[in-house]
Design a protein around this motif. Structure first.
Motif, PDB file in Angstrom:
ATOM      1  N   MET A  99      -4.404  19.987  -3.172  1.00 38.20           N
ATOM      2  CA  MET A  99      -5.971  19.297  -2.478  1.00 38.20           C
ATOM      3  C   MET A  99      -6.919  19.600  -3.961  1.00 38.20           C
ATOM      4  SD  MET A  99      -7.481  17.576  -0.421  1.00 38.20           S
ATOM      5  CE  MET A  99      -6.539  17.550   1.269  1.00 38.20           C
ATOM      6  N   ALA A 100      -6.464  20.299  -4.309  1.00 37.01           N
ATOM      7  CA  ALA A 100      -7.793  21.336  -6.277  1.00 37.01           C
ATOM      8  C   ALA A 100      -7.664  19.660  -6.843  1.00 37.01           C
ATOM      9  CB  ALA A 100      -8.025  21.954  -6.497  1.00 37.01           C
ATOM     10  N   LEU A 101      -5.509  19.507  -6.998  1.00 32.70           N
ATOM     11  CA  LEU A 101      -6.079  18.806  -8.469  1.00 32.70           C
ATOM     12  C   LEU A 101      -6.432  16.787  -8.114  1.00 32.70           C
ATOM     13  CD1 LEU A 101      -2.297  19.893  -8.946  1.00 32.70           C
ATOM     14  CD2 LEU A 101      -4.548  19.952 -10.511  1.00 32.70           C
ATOM     15  N   ALA A 102      -5.935  16.966  -6.598  1.00 33.62           N
ATOM     16  CA  ALA A 102      -6.634  15.403  -5.794  1.00 33.62           C
ATOM     17  C   ALA A 102      -8.410  14.959  -6.147  1.00 33.62           C
ATOM     18  CB  ALA A 102      -6.148  15.263  -4.557  1.00 33.62           C
ATOM     19  N   ARG A 103      -8.588  16.248  -6.125  1.00 27.69           N
ATOM     20  CA  ARG A 103     -10.501  16.505  -5.939  1.00 27.69           C
ATOM     21  C   ARG A 103     -10.908  16.451  -7.414  1.00 27.69           C
ATOM     22  NH1 ARG A 103     -10.749  20.843  -2.260  1.00 27.69           N
ATOM     23  NH2 ARG A 103     -10.728  20.478  -0.210  1.00 27.69           N
TER      24      ARG A 103
ATOM     25  N   VAL B 215       0.978  -1.664  -0.070  1.00 26.61           N
ATOM     26  CA  VAL B 215       0.090  -0.162  -0.300  1.00 26.61           C
ATOM     27  C   VAL B 215       0.903   1.185  -0.180  1.00 26.61           C
ATOM     28  CG1 VAL B 215      -1.811   1.111   1.232  1.00 26.61           C
ATOM     29  CG2 VAL B 215      -2.436  -1.442   1.135  1.00 26.61           C
ATOM     30  N   LEU B 216       0.718   1.655   1.153  1.00 27.97           N
ATOM     31  CA  LEU B 216       2.479   2.985   1.153  1.00 27.97           C
ATOM     32  C   LEU B 216       3.043   3.123   0.791  1.00 27.97           C
ATOM     33  CD1 LEU B 216       2.172   3.077   5.401  1.00 27.97           C
ATOM     34  CD2 LEU B 216       1.086   4.550   3.701  1.00 27.97           C
ATOM     35  N   LEU B 217       4.673   1.736   0.909  1.00 29.53           N
ATOM     36  CA  LEU B 217       5.649   2.289  -0.498  1.00 29.53           C
ATOM     37  C   LEU B 217       5.564   2.178  -1.607  1.00 29.53           C
ATOM     38  CD1 LEU B 217       8.730   2.419  -0.735  1.00 29.53           C
ATOM     39  CD2 LEU B 217       9.288  -0.449  -0.142  1.00 29.53           C
ATOM     40  N   PRO B 218       4.741   1.394  -2.333  1.00 26.00           N
ATOM     41  CA  PRO B 218       4.689   0.983  -3.874  1.00 26.00           C
ATOM     42  C   PRO B 218       4.315   1.941  -4.205  1.00 26.00           C
ATOM     43  CG  PRO B 218       4.384  -0.818  -3.057  1.00 26.00           C
ATOM     44  CD  PRO B 218       4.508  -0.047  -2.002  1.00 26.00           C
ATOM     45  N   ARG B 219       3.105   3.008  -3.938  1.00 21.22           N
ATOM     46  CA  ARG B 219       2.634   4.165  -4.574  1.00 21.22           C
ATOM     47  C   ARG B 219       3.510   5.337  -3.832  1.00 21.22           C
ATOM     48  NH1 ARG B 219      -1.640   1.036  -2.504  1.00 21.22           N
ATOM     49  NH2 ARG B 219      -3.449   1.096  -4.040  1.00 21.22           N
ATOM     50  N   VAL B 220       4.055   5.321  -3.296  1.00 26.15           N
ATOM     51  CA  VAL B 220       5.535   6.836  -3.262  1.00 26.15           C
ATOM     52  C   VAL B 220       6.988   6.482  -3.871  1.00 26.15           C
ATOM     53  CG1 VAL B 220       7.164   7.318  -1.528  1.00 26.15           C
ATOM     54  CG2 VAL B 220       4.995   7.013  -0.965  1.00 26.15           C
ATOM     55  N   VAL B 221       7.205   5.157  -4.158  1.00 30.68           N
ATOM     56  CA  VAL B 221       7.730   4.920  -5.258  1.00 30.68           C
ATOM     57  C   VAL B 221       7.665   5.155  -6.552  1.00 30.68           C
ATOM     58  CG1 VAL B 221       9.181   2.905  -6.685  1.00 30.68           C
ATOM     59  CG2 VAL B 221       9.638   2.954  -3.698  1.00 30.68           C
ATOM     60  N   THR B 222       6.480   4.744  -6.695  1.00 30.82           N
ATOM     61  CA  THR B 222       6.145   5.011  -8.632  1.00 30.82           C
ATOM     62  C   THR B 222       5.959   6.869  -8.392  1.00 30.82           C
ATOM     63  OG1 THR B 222       4.737   2.799  -7.989  1.00 30.82           O
ATOM     64  CG2 THR B 222       4.168   5.085  -9.558  1.00 30.82           C
ATOM     65  N   ALA B 223       5.522   7.175  -7.349  1.00 27.59           N
ATOM     66  CA  ALA B 223       5.219   9.110  -7.818  1.00 27.59           C
ATOM     67  C   ALA B 223       6.817   8.990  -7.902  1.00 27.59           C
ATOM     68  CB  ALA B 223       4.732   9.884  -6.595  1.00 27.59           C
ATOM     69  N   ALA B 224       7.306   8.681  -7.054  1.00 24.29           N
ATOM     70  CA  ALA B 224       9.044   9.353  -6.841  1.00 24.29           C
ATOM     71  C   ALA B 224       9.401   8.632  -8.670  1.00 24.29           C
ATOM     72  CB  ALA B 224       9.981   8.835  -5.812  1.00 24.29           C
ATOM     73  N   ARG B 225       9.689   7.634  -8.856  1.00 24.61           N
ATOM     74  CA  ARG B 225      10.434   7.730  -9.876  1.00 24.61           C
ATOM     75  C   ARG B 225       9.424   8.565 -11.422  1.00 24.61           C
ATOM     76  NH1 ARG B 225      10.737   1.541  -9.303  1.00 24.61           N
ATOM     77  NH2 ARG B 225      12.017   1.043  -8.698  1.00 24.61           N
TER      78      ARG B 225
ATOM     79  N   GLU C 219      -7.013   4.223 -10.487  1.00 23.11           N
ATOM     80  CA  GLU C 219      -6.636   5.080  -8.962  1.00 23.11           C
ATOM     81  C   GLU C 219      -6.204   6.316  -9.797  1.00 23.11           C
ATOM     82  OE1 GLU C 219      -3.607   4.230  -5.772  1.00 23.11           O
ATOM     83  OE2 GLU C 219      -4.684   2.905  -5.614  1.00 23.11           O
ATOM     84  N   PRO C 220      -6.658   6.871  -9.190  1.00 20.93           N
ATOM     85  CA  PRO C 220      -6.093   8.737  -9.823  1.00 20.93           C
ATOM     86  C   PRO C 220      -4.582   8.710  -8.975  1.00 20.93           C
ATOM     87  CG  PRO C 220      -7.560   8.930  -8.210  1.00 20.93           C
ATOM     88  CD  PRO C 220      -7.443   8.052  -8.098  1.00 20.93           C
ATOM     89  N   PRO C 221      -3.982   9.664 -10.191  1.00 18.79           N
ATOM     90  CA  PRO C 221      -1.862   9.711  -9.574  1.00 18.79           C
ATOM     91  C   PRO C 221      -2.349  10.783  -8.380  1.00 18.79           C
ATOM     92  CG  PRO C 221      -3.038  10.811 -11.008  1.00 18.79           C
ATOM     93  CD  PRO C 221      -3.845  10.196 -11.319  1.00 18.79           C
ATOM     94  N   ILE C 222      -3.546  10.488  -7.906  1.00 15.65           N
ATOM     95  CA  ILE C 222      -2.703  11.340  -6.857  1.00 15.65           C
ATOM     96  C   ILE C 222      -4.554  12.057  -5.923  1.00 15.65           C
ATOM     97  CG2 ILE C 222      -3.339  13.667  -7.303  1.00 15.65           C
ATOM     98  CD1 ILE C 222      -1.906  15.529  -5.807  1.00 15.65           C
ATOM     99  N   THR C 223      -4.406  11.744  -4.379  1.00 17.01           N
ATOM    100  CA  THR C 223      -6.124  11.794  -3.795  1.00 17.01           C
ATOM    101  C   THR C 223      -5.985  12.739  -2.935  1.00 17.01           C
ATOM    102  OG1 THR C 223      -5.278   9.747  -2.096  1.00 17.01           O
ATOM    103  CG2 THR C 223      -6.124   9.356  -4.456  1.00 17.01           C
ATOM    104  N   THR C 224      -7.298  12.672  -2.408  1.00 16.70           N
ATOM    105  CA  THR C 224      -7.080  13.782  -1.818  1.00 16.70           C
ATOM    106  C   THR C 224      -6.793  13.277  -0.169  1.00 16.70           C
ATOM    107  OG1 THR C 224      -9.645  13.171  -0.879  1.00 16.70           O
ATOM    108  CG2 THR C 224      -9.728  14.471  -2.282  1.00 16.70           C
ATOM    109  N   PHE C 225      -7.002  12.235   0.192  1.00 10.32           N
ATOM    110  CA  PHE C 225      -6.100  11.213   1.024  1.00 10.32           C
ATOM    111  C   PHE C 225      -5.144  11.376   1.299  1.00 10.32           C
ATOM    112  CE2 PHE C 225      -4.707   7.497   3.874  1.00 10.32           C
ATOM    113  CZ  PHE C 225      -5.272   7.970   4.840  1.00 10.32           C
TER     114      PHE C 225
END
Length: 324
Positions: A254-258, A167-177, A272-278
């Motif tokens: 937050m606006a982009l996430a919404r 859940v956490l690390l894969p999403r952080v890695v994908t976004a960082a890359r 799943e969007p590239p950025i979420t409000t959560f």
């Protein structure tokens, strides 16, 4: 001790099953996969969205099965986290009323602001005010536990990390890359503080709760709040990934996430969007917990956040290494 572990093939449930067997307990595993991934004494394939028909007698239940993704169809959360919990409790009522220990989530407390030193008695937002559909579904599961006729505990881990994380690390890695990991700029100059919980600490605490007959709610963390961005930068450095450099105001993010969530829900089939409000809220606001109750009832954590971070990095590097 004979224990039923739901979600026994999962990130947390698999660790709970392993630690229970380390104690010499008999473990009945339950999962959706055709066969067990973690060694158990008996395994049953079942989707808890459907009523549970299981001819077993157990001394306790560790209910770890859940849909923990930060984004999915609301119906998927309802079936996995609400209906699934209801079906576990219905089965338990008709099979001797064993104690049920429910792995919930600290997200039931979250608001879009800094929250420091949260305790088990801190206010929990109403269902309509929950931070996302996931937290709302976990809160609904908690309400079912509170009506259970037998003994129960609600165990709320915060930001679970470690080897096997899906859940956490894969999403952080994908976004960082992809260069999508922003450096959020907030109006409050104070650093963002966050509590973390290593998966082995969570599993140890769940097994301890079973062994000690703990009842009621307990917040689970390592009890070592860290500054979010320095911790993240160090982790990215160790993984050989770029640090975020793009500074984005929290309001803009937050606006982009919404907008991304609306597009996902209306035209993209809940992809799943590239950025979420959560996600924005977790990077923008401090979340720390008072673990006095946890330490009193369950003892100190098995390992430190730093030890857990090193183990996570070693695992990630190992899984990326080509086979010899």
């Amino acid at each position: 001790m004979r224990i039923l572990v739901t979600g026994s093939n999962g990130f947390v449930g698999g660790r709970v099953a392993a630690k229970a067997r380390d104690r010499g307990w008999q473990v009945v595993g339950l999962g959706r996969q055709p066969r067990p991934v973690v060694e158990v004494d008996g395994y049953h394939r079942h989707d808890l969205a459907d009523p549970l028909r299981l001819d077993e007698t157990v001394d306790a239940v560790a209910h770890c099965a859940a849909l923990a993704s930060p984004w999915a169809r609301p119906e998927a959360y309802r079936r996995a986290n609400l209906d699934g919990t209801r079906h576990v409790l219905e089965w338990a009522r008709s099979h001797g009323v064993p104690p049920v220990h429910y792995v919930s989530s600290s997200s039931v407390f979250y608001t879009r602001q800094d929250q420091l030193g949260l305790t088990e008695d801190s206010p929990i937002p109403a269902p309509a005010d929950q931070i996302n559909v996931y937290s709302r579904s976990k809160l609904a599961g908690e309400r079912l536990l509170e009506a259970y006729v037998g003994d129960w505990s609600i165990l709320r881990p915060r930001a679970v990390f470690g080897p096997g994380d899906t859940v956490l690390l894969p999403r952080v890695v994908t976004a960082a890359r992809a260069g999508r990991l922003p450096l959020l700029v907030r109006s409050n100059p104070d650093p963002v503080l966050t509590d973390l919980t290593h998966v082995d600490v969570v599993a140890h605490y769940v097994v301890e709760a079973v062994a000690r007959g703990v009842t009621g709610p307990v917040n689970l963390t390592n009890g070592e709040p860290v500054e979010l961005y320095p911790f993240l930068f160090g982790l990215l450095d160790d993984l050989g990934l770029p640090r975020p450099t793009r500074r984005v105001p929290v309001g803009v993010a937050m606006a982009l996430a919404r907008a991304s969530e609306i597009a996902s829900a209306t035209v993209l089939g809940y992809r799943e969007p590239p950025i979420t409000t959560f996600g924005v809220s977790m990077f923008a606001h401090s979340k720390t917990f008072d673990v006095a109750r946890c330490r009193t009832l369950l003892g100190p954590p098995l390992l430190s956040v730093e030890d857990g971070r090193r183990a996570l990095v070693a695992w990630w590097r190992g899984r990326r290494r080509p086979a010899q």
